[in-house]
Design a protein around this motif. Structure first.
Motif, mmCIF file in Angstrom:
data_model
loop_
_atom_site.group_PDB
_atom_site.id
_atom_site.type_symbol
_atom_site.label_atom_id
_atom_site.label_comp_id
_atom_site.label_asym_id
_atom_site.label_seq_id
_atom_site.Cartn_x
_atom_site.Cartn_y
_atom_site.Cartn_z
ATOM 1 N N UNK A 173 0.868 -1.172 0.000
ATOM 2 C CA UNK A 173 0.000 0.000 0.000
ATOM 3 C C UNK A 173 0.906 1.224 0.000
ATOM 4 N N UNK A 174 0.571 2.197 -0.827
ATOM 5 C CA UNK A 174 1.397 3.396 -0.998
ATOM 6 C C UNK A 174 0.549 4.621 -0.687
ATOM 7 N N UNK A 175 1.134 5.597 0.006
ATOM 8 C CA UNK A 175 0.424 6.831 0.334
ATOM 9 C C UNK A 175 1.422 7.985 0.398
ATOM 10 N N UNK A 176 0.953 9.212 0.195
ATOM 11 C CA UNK A 176 1.850 10.369 0.327
ATOM 12 C C UNK A 176 2.097 10.711 1.789
ATOM 13 N N UNK A 177 3.272 11.198 2.084
ATOM 14 C CA UNK A 177 3.611 11.519 3.473
ATOM 15 C C UNK A 177 2.766 12.651 4.042
ATOM 16 N N UNK A 178 2.389 13.597 3.191
ATOM 17 C CA UNK A 178 1.725 14.797 3.696
ATOM 18 C C UNK A 178 0.201 14.753 3.591
ATOM 19 N N UNK B 205 -4.572 2.066 13.905
ATOM 20 C CA UNK B 205 -4.474 1.444 12.582
ATOM 21 C C UNK B 205 -4.195 -0.047 12.725
ATOM 22 N N UNK B 206 -3.246 -0.382 13.595
ATOM 23 C CA UNK B 206 -2.864 -1.788 13.772
ATOM 24 C C UNK B 206 -4.036 -2.622 14.276
ATOM 25 N N UNK B 207 -4.842 -2.061 15.188
ATOM 26 C CA UNK B 207 -5.972 -2.814 15.710
ATOM 27 C C UNK B 207 -7.024 -3.037 14.633
ATOM 28 N N UNK B 208 -7.385 -1.970 13.916
ATOM 29 C CA UNK B 208 -8.404 -2.093 12.867
ATOM 30 C C UNK B 208 -7.924 -3.025 11.761
ATOM 31 N N UNK B 209 -6.622 -2.996 11.480
ATOM 32 C CA UNK B 209 -6.066 -3.844 10.418
ATOM 33 C C UNK B 209 -6.054 -5.315 10.793
ATOM 34 N N UNK B 210 -6.278 -5.633 12.064
ATOM 35 C CA UNK B 210 -6.348 -7.026 12.528
ATOM 36 C C UNK B 210 -5.116 -7.830 12.153
ATOM 37 N N UNK B 211 -3.949 -7.204 12.264
ATOM 38 C CA UNK B 211 -2.699 -7.906 11.982
ATOM 39 C C UNK B 211 -2.099 -7.561 10.639
ATOM 40 N N UNK B 212 -2.897 -6.980 9.727
ATOM 41 C CA UNK B 212 -2.391 -6.689 8.386
ATOM 42 C C UNK B 212 -1.341 -5.592 8.372
ATOM 43 N N UNK B 213 -1.327 -4.730 9.396
ATOM 44 C CA UNK B 213 -0.281 -3.711 9.478
ATOM 45 C C UNK B 213 1.089 -4.351 9.661
ATOM 46 N N UNK C 267 3.791 -0.847 3.893
ATOM 47 C CA UNK C 267 3.121 0.447 3.747
ATOM 48 C C UNK C 267 4.189 1.501 3.501
ATOM 49 N N UNK C 268 4.199 2.052 2.288
ATOM 50 C CA UNK C 268 5.222 3.016 1.898
ATOM 51 C C UNK C 268 4.608 4.411 1.829
ATOM 52 N N UNK C 269 5.178 5.334 2.584
ATOM 53 C CA UNK C 269 4.761 6.728 2.529
ATOM 54 C C UNK C 269 5.804 7.487 1.721
#
Length: 244
Positions: free
Chosen positions: A125-130, A139-147, A152-154
């Motif tokens: 998954x890619x996202x901009x830093x800003x 995030x980690x909890x909602x991701x249920x381990x997927x984090x 994940x590249x910012x």
């Protein structure tokens, strides 16, 4: 060395127990919770040799910064991920499947996107830093381990990164409410980056212009758009369906 971070919730801590138990410093649990789920969790933690510490609900909430801990939290060491997007792409032996998020700042949405990316087999998954949420305990909890499992590249400049993906022959497909084609009319078996904006403003104009193609998700009801995590699921699983 990176400082320890906190994971909380049965899924997030359970995945770390399963994938990297030696990285767990200690697990805090609420001793007043004695249901079957907690008993099974503690049994797995004991089998993994994790250090267990009792703590009441308020102590766990203070540690996590949230009351949604389910009675379980863990302090863990950072697990080194793939160093760069280039390293990841160079290592692939199958057509790339990437999820690009432009403007997703809600940690709950990001967590849900990571979860669906893991389920559909996306490579990153890619996202901009800003213009994006970072990985945190929520995030980690909602991701249920997927984090823990989905890189994940910012990136500093999202449009430039999309251009670099195109140079690697990765087709950048953006989603738009007024696109001329639907998601189901494009070939997703080729190396592809699916680009989604937030459900409010959508993609930024430059991101939109940089995409090779725009597609829409058919909407037959009264609402005009889907939550970004739902839209991510629709897009990624259509790619997976085509590739099976």
């Amino acid at each position: 060395m990176s400082s320890p971070k906190v994971l909380f919730g049965f899924h997030a801590v359970g995945v770390r127990l399963k994938t990297a138990p030696k990285s767990i410093i200690e697990i805090y649990y609420e001793p007043t919770r004695r249901d079957a789920r907690m008993r099974q969790f503690l049994e797995k933690a004991n089998e993994a040799g994790a250090r267990l510490i009792e703590g009441d609900s308020m102590r766990l909430a203070k540690l996590c910064g949230s009351h949604g801990h389910q009675g379980v939290a863990a302090r863990v060491e950072h697990i080194p991920q793939v160093h760069s997007l280039d390293d990841l792409l160079d290592s692939l032996t199958e057509p790339a499947l990437l999820l690009v998020l432009d403007g997703v700042t809600d940690p709950h949405n990001l967590g849900a996107c990571l979860r669906v990316a893991d389920g559909a087999g996306a490579h990153a998954v890619i996202a901009p830093k800003d213009h994006a949420a970072g990985i945190n305990a929520t995030v980690a909890k909602v991701a249920s381990g997927a984090a823990e499992t989905v890189p994940y590249f910012m990136v500093t400049n999202l449009a430039r990164t999309l251009g670099e993906l195109k140079e690697r022959s990765i087709w950048c497909i953006g989603t738009s409410d007024n696109a001329p084609k639907t998601l189901y009319q494009v070939d997703l078996k080729v190396p592809v980056a699916l680009v989604l904006g937030n459900e409010g403003d959508g993609m930024r104009q430059l991101t939109r212009k940089t995409c090779d193609e725009l597609v829409g998700i058919p909407m037959h009801g009264a609402v005009e758009s889907l939550n970004v995590s739902v839209a991510s699921g629709v897009c990624l699983y259509e790619a997976l369906r085509q590739r099976l």
